[in-house]
Design a protein around this motif. Structure first.
Motif, short mmCIF file in Angstrom:
data_model
loop_
_atom_site.label_atom_id
_atom_site.label_comp_id
_atom_site.label_asym_id
_atom_site.label_seq_id
_atom_site.Cartn_x
_atom_site.Cartn_y
_atom_site.Cartn_z
N PRO A 49 22.09 49.68 35.61
CA PRO A 49 21.12 48.95 36.45
C PRO A 49 21.47 47.49 36.66
N MET A 54 24.46 47.73 41.69
CA MET A 54 23.08 48.20 41.68
C MET A 54 22.09 47.07 41.95
N CYS A 57 22.08 46.87 45.61
CA CYS A 57 21.37 48.01 46.21
C CYS A 57 19.85 47.86 46.13
N ARG A 58 19.38 46.99 45.26
CA ARG A 58 17.93 46.78 45.16
C ARG A 58 17.42 45.79 46.21
N GLN A 59 18.32 45.27 47.01
CA GLN A 59 17.92 44.32 48.05
C GLN A 59 18.41 44.85 49.40
N SER A 113 17.22 56.09 41.96
CA SER A 113 16.93 54.92 42.78
C SER A 113 16.31 55.34 44.10
N PRO A 138 16.92 51.23 52.42
CA PRO A 138 17.10 51.48 50.99
C PRO A 138 18.14 52.60 50.79
#
Length: 294
Positions: A49, A54, A57-59, A113, A138
């Motif tokens: 994470p 990663m 990838c969260r933004q 995710s 996403p």
């Protein structure tokens, strides 16, 4: 001299022909080569994470600055996606998680995710000038088909001063120079059904050999599925059981092996010829097909 360490869910063996070099010098360069694997894993792991990948990838919807250790393999993966019209696609991470390929090899921690229903490589925008990544939706990027090869290439660049060397990451490798007898390196291609046997061998120098095979990782959630997933059919093709590519760089060989496997039959063979690489393709019945002048 030979040393081994664990990175990226595989044992990495580094061997050098260190004639005329001190043992301390050889060991220091090997350690620098191992450091390349550590840096690439920290940048590109889909299973951690806190990896750079990663976190990016969260933004989505905003450009994210990234290091060269993530930007370069991602940029190359997107190029291969264009060459194959999306059959090779680094945005398959969410699909792989759905099929159970989401467990960290050291911690055992699983991840799931959020990812949009329909994503493709076109949803990832890279800016070379600013070295940023922008996700339109996403999604989860998977660089499993390029990151190991990229790490092998970086490691190999640390070992160029030796007469010969091999960087072997679980069967994907770069062989530089010559072996201890002064000959080119003889590399064995693993038998798909018997891991301790060789089905074919090739002789290389200053080239990479990388293999993608359906025998490597099976899905525990979806019967008959392995880790090589076609992003459009959402299934695992089984025309080949193994595709090995010989190329000037490991990242290229790594990506081409996966692309040829997913393109299947004539499209895969044509792709190998068009990219100027060489291939050894094996069917489930163990028929061996060579491409590119081997």
């Amino acid at each position: 001299m030979k040393k081994a360490k664990l990175f990226m869910d595989t044992v990495v063996d580094i061997q050098v022909v260190a004639s005329g070099k001190s043992a301390d010098r050889a060991e220091a360069q090997i350690d620098r080569a191992f450091a390349a694997f550590r840096q690439v894993e920290q940048a590109c792991s889909r299973f951690s994470p806190d990896s750079e990948l990663m976190m990016a990838c969260r933004q989505f919807g905003t450009p994210v600055p990234v290091s060269p250790f993530l930007f370069e393999p991602l940029k190359f993966a997107l190029e291969v996606a264009k060459w194959t019209d999306g059959v090779f696609d680094p945005t398959v991470g969410g699909l792989m998680e759905e099929h159970g390929f989401n467990r960290h090899y050291l911690t055992g921690q699983t991840i799931l995710s959020p990812s949009a229903e329909s994503v493709t490589y076109r949803d990832v925008i890279v800016n070379e000038r600013d070295r940023t990544v922008l996700l339109r939706k996403p999604l989860v990027i998977d660089l499993g088909a390029v990151a190991k090869g990229f790490a092998i290439d970086l490691a190999a660049s640390e070992l160029r001063e030796f007469d010969g060397f091999v960087v072997n990451a679980g069967g994907d490798l770069f062989a530089g120079g010559v072996d201890e007898s002064g000959s080119d390196w003889e590399i064995g291609i693993r038998h798909p059904y018997h891991k301790d046997q060789i089905v074919q061998s090739v002789t290389v120098s200053n080239e990479a050999v990388c293999t993608s095979g359906s025998y490597e990782r099976k899905s525990a959630k979806v019967p008959g599925t392995h880790h090589l997933l076609h992003p459009k059919t959402r299934r695992s093709p089984n025309v080949w059981i193994s595709c090995s590519i010989i190329a000037p760089f490991a990242m290229m060989a790594d990506a081409m092996a996966t692309a040829a496997f997913l393109l299947v039959e004539n499209r895969g063979k044509t792709f190998i010829e068009q990219t100027g690489t060489k291939g050894i393709l094996i069917t489930p019945a163990l028929q061996i097909v060579t491409v590119g002048g081997i």
